[in-house]
Design a protein around this motif. Structure first.
Motif, PDB file in Angstrom:
ATOM      1  N   ARG A   5     102.662 125.936   1.303  1.00 38.79           N
ATOM      2  CA  ARG A   5     101.236 126.264   1.362  1.00 38.79           C
ATOM      3  C   ARG A   5     100.359 125.066   1.696  1.00 38.79           C
ATOM      4  NH1 ARG A   5      99.974 128.597  -4.331  1.00 38.79           N
ATOM      5  NH2 ARG A   5      97.916 128.969  -3.461  1.00 38.79           N
TER       6      ARG A   5
ATOM      7  N   LYS B 240      94.684 123.932  -0.272  1.00 35.26           N
ATOM      8  CA  LYS B 240      93.487 124.503   0.345  1.00 35.26           C
ATOM      9  C   LYS B 240      92.287 123.576   0.165  1.00 35.26           C
ATOM     10  CE  LYS B 240      93.775 128.343  -1.978  1.00 35.26           C
ATOM     11  NZ  LYS B 240      93.477 129.721  -2.433  1.00 35.26           N
TER      12      LYS B 240
ATOM     13  N   TYR C 108      92.052 118.937   1.089  1.00 34.47           N
ATOM     14  CA  TYR C 108      92.870 119.723   1.998  1.00 34.47           C
ATOM     15  C   TYR C 108      94.115 118.963   2.449  1.00 34.47           C
ATOM     16  CZ  TYR C 108      94.465 121.858   6.339  1.00 34.47           C
ATOM     17  OH  TYR C 108      95.235 122.401   7.327  1.00 34.47           O
TER      18      TYR C 108
ATOM     19  N   ASN D  57      97.515 126.839   6.320  1.00 34.28           N
ATOM     20  CA  ASN D  57      98.018 126.993   4.949  1.00 34.28           C
ATOM     21  C   ASN D  57      98.846 128.269   4.849  1.00 34.28           C
ATOM     22  OD1 ASN D  57      94.952 125.657   4.235  1.00 34.28           O
ATOM     23  ND2 ASN D  57      96.748 124.708   3.300  1.00 34.28           N
TER      24      ASN D  57
ATOM     25  N   ARG E 283     101.451 131.098   3.599  1.00 29.85           N
ATOM     26  CA  ARG E 283     101.839 131.557   2.273  1.00 29.85           C
ATOM     27  C   ARG E 283     103.076 132.447   2.309  1.00 29.85           C
ATOM     28  NH1 ARG E 283      99.388 132.727  -2.872  1.00 29.85           N
ATOM     29  NH2 ARG E 283     100.287 134.601  -3.837  1.00 29.85           N
TER      30      ARG E 283
ATOM     31  N   GLU F 286      96.925 131.601   4.336  1.00 28.95           N
ATOM     32  CA  GLU F 286      96.200 131.977   3.131  1.00 28.95           C
ATOM     33  C   GLU F 286      94.712 131.686   3.227  1.00 28.95           C
ATOM     34  OE1 GLU F 286      97.098 131.831  -1.590  1.00 28.95           O
ATOM     35  OE2 GLU F 286      97.518 130.005  -0.469  1.00 28.95           O
ATOM     36  N   GLU F 287      94.330 130.426   3.297  1.00 30.75           N
ATOM     37  CA  GLU F 287      92.902 130.095   3.312  1.00 30.75           C
ATOM     38  C   GLU F 287      92.235 130.520   4.606  1.00 30.75           C
ATOM     39  OE1 GLU F 287      90.030 126.437   1.997  1.00 30.75           O
ATOM     40  OE2 GLU F 287      91.792 125.895   3.173  1.00 30.75           O
ATOM     41  N   GLN F 288      92.989 130.547   5.706  1.00 28.96           N
ATOM     42  CA  GLN F 288      92.403 130.869   7.007  1.00 28.96           C
ATOM     43  C   GLN F 288      92.226 132.369   7.197  1.00 28.96           C
ATOM     44  OE1 GLN F 288      95.112 128.654   6.598  1.00 28.96           O
ATOM     45  NE2 GLN F 288      93.603 126.997   6.571  1.00 28.96           N
ATOM     46  N   ASN F 289      92.909 133.206   6.385  1.00 30.11           N
ATOM     47  CA  ASN F 289      92.833 134.658   6.524  1.00 30.11           C
ATOM     48  C   ASN F 289      93.164 135.085   7.953  1.00 30.11           C
ATOM     49  OD1 ASN F 289      91.740 135.600   3.769  1.00 30.11           O
ATOM     50  ND2 ASN F 289      90.341 133.945   4.330  1.00 30.11           N
TER      51      ASN F 289
ATOM     52  N   ARG G  23      86.829 132.485  -2.541  1.00 37.70           N
ATOM     53  CA  ARG G  23      88.113 132.927  -3.091  1.00 37.70           C
ATOM     54  C   ARG G  23      88.720 134.073  -2.286  1.00 37.70           C
ATOM     55  NH1 ARG G  23      89.401 130.625  -7.927  1.00 37.70           N
ATOM     56  NH2 ARG G  23      90.890 132.278  -8.418  1.00 37.70           N
TER      57      ARG G  23
ATOM     58  N   ASP H  76      91.444 135.149   0.249  1.00 35.67           N
ATOM     59  CA  ASP H  76      92.734 134.633   0.706  1.00 35.67           C
ATOM     60  C   ASP H  76      93.580 135.746   1.293  1.00 35.67           C
ATOM     61  OD1 ASP H  76      92.427 131.935  -0.066  1.00 35.67           O
ATOM     62  OD2 ASP H  76      93.019 132.397  -2.126  1.00 35.67           O
TER      63      ASP H  76
ATOM     64  N   ASN I 146      90.826 139.040  -3.095  1.00 39.45           N
ATOM     65  CA  ASN I 146      89.695 138.298  -3.652  1.00 39.45           C
ATOM     66  C   ASN I 146      89.571 138.709  -5.113  1.00 39.45           C
ATOM     67  OD1 ASN I 146      87.071 137.305  -4.388  1.00 39.45           O
ATOM     68  ND2 ASN I 146      86.651 137.081  -2.205  1.00 39.45           N
TER      69      ASN I 146
END
Length: 419
Positions: free
Chosen positions: A182, A185, A192, A225, A227, A243-246, A278, A280, A299
């Motif tokens: 991961r 984030k 980061y 990132n 996951r 994850e963080e970038q969706n 939040r 992800d 979320n």
């Protein structure tokens, strides 16, 4: 490319269910981990009702579980992070699955030296790989013919495991393993750190470094990132949830590794320009027939976090401040590249895990914890729950029912389906 899914303007013919076929088929069993408890449910193919089957208490909290590809065995990674000073807070439990879906210990739990974060078998079902998060690493066990754990296979030193590994998978070829790291984030801040896909050649016993994929900012301008990932059943492609970038990144598989350049990275969100704190991306699963990829958007609304461990429900339960909790549906083109066609409300808070039945006709999402939704000035309490969806002929989802789970102070930390 398979054609099991019809295009929206060409609906597939619907066969009438055969009562004899339904009677003869073994129902899919849904397994749900709530703290130390592992619940099991039969899934009705008629209306999606979840029928309770069993409830077994394991030695420690369940972190993740994985079914044997051929035997009625479920491997559970148990990890009680609150067990400071206890001798055996980290274990692998080998669970025998009965005809009715019930579980029982098939052997004494195997003690681990660190907290397991994920585990999987190879496609042949001859080895079990376990990944560790806080103390990064991989452990390999040979599996005995009855599915129980054989000897741990020593691994060479000097591996690159990275920061916060979260998943280990063996590629469909069986000769390569990948550890999804991961990173950390906080893109745009000093906290980061880019994650990576760490690739290992796997000869059945021994892992050997084979390379690392971590696209730079020119290829991943919002950071990287990863996951969770899954593989296309026919094409040499991997679908990686960032994850963080969706985003859903697509990588081509070549030989024993990944091309370093993603082919595409579409958003998983319905409203990416209105992203809330939040937010992800989470689990990604390919439909059993191919042609469709699903991802979870999560979320939890706990802005600023909370004082308790991450598996404990905050007290009092907070009002959800906004964000997307949904399952995204991507239709795949003939070249395997994804097109977002639906984001289906998960009907609860933070669908950490979801799974499809083996026939691909139902999807169940595990909404992790209770919350309070506020709509037009009215507050509505929604428990932790299992949301059941019908999968249409084009792969899109239609909500069928919600099965509430009283988690107490725990959460629905893992769920999966096996036949």
């Amino acid at each position: 490319m398979d054609r099991n899914f019809a295009e929206p303007d060409e609906p597939a013919a619907q066969e009438s269910p055969s009562p004899l076929r339904e009677e003869m088929e073994r129902p899919a069993i849904l397994y749900v981990a709530v703290g130390r408890r592992m619940l099991s449910f039969a899934i009705s193919p008629i209306d999606g009702e979840l029928v309770p089957r069993d409830d077994i208490a394991l030695p420690e909290r369940v972190q993740y579980a994985w079914p044997h590809p051929h035997l009625p065995i479920l491997y559970a990674a148990c990890a009680d992070r609150s067990a400071a000073g206890r001798e055996k807070p980290f274990q692998i439990c080998v669970l025998a699955r009965g005809r009715d879906g019930g579980l029982s210990l098939a052997a004494e739990p195997a003690e681990l030296s660190a907290r397991p974060i994920h585990l999987c078998t190879d496609p042949a079902g001859t080895h079990l790989l376990t990944a560790f998060g806080g103390n990064p690493g991989i452990m390999v066990h040979r599996l005995l013919p009855d599915g129980t754990l054989g000897a741990e296979k020593p691994q060479a030193a000097g591996f690159r495991f990275g920061v916060k590994p979260h998943q280990v998978r063996v590629l469909p070829s069986g000769g390569t393993a990948v550890l999804v790291e991961r990173g950390a984030k906080g893109f745009g801040t000093p906290d980061y750190r880019a994650g990576s896909l760490n690739v290992f050649r796997f000869d059945g016993d021994v892992l050997e470094n084979a390379g690392t994929v971590s696209p730079g900012l020119e290829l991943a301008p919002r950071g990287f990132n990863p996951r969770h990932l899954d593989f296309h059943p026919e094409l040499s492609l991997a679908y990686v949830a960032l994850e963080e970038q969706n985003e859903l990144a697509v990588f081509r598989l070549r030989g024993d590794g990944f091309d370093p350049v993603p082919l595409a990275s579409p958003t998983t969100l319905q409203n990416p320009m209105q992203q809330q704190p939040r937010q992800d991306c989470g689990t990604v699963h390919m439909h059993p027939k191919g042609g469709i990829v699903y991802t979870a958007n999560r979320n939890d609304g706990y802005i600023g976090g909370h004082a308790g461990p991450s598996w404990i429900v905050p007290d009092p339960v907070p009002v959800f401040p906004g964000g997307e909790n949904s399952i995204s549906v991507f239709r795949l083109r003939s070249d395997g590249l994804p097109e977002l066609v639906q984001t289906a409300d998960s009907h609860g808070l933070h669908p950490r895990c979801f799974a499809l039945t083996p026939d691909g006709e139902s999807l169940v999402a595990g909404n992790l914890a209770p919350t309070i939704f506020e709509e037009q000035g009215q507050r509505r309490a929604v428990p932790a729950n299992l949301a059941v969806f019908r999968v249409g002929s084009d792969g899109t989802l239609t909500f069928r029912r919600r099965h509430d789970i009283d988690t107490g102070r725990e959460m629905i930390w893992w769920m999966g389906i096996a036949d």
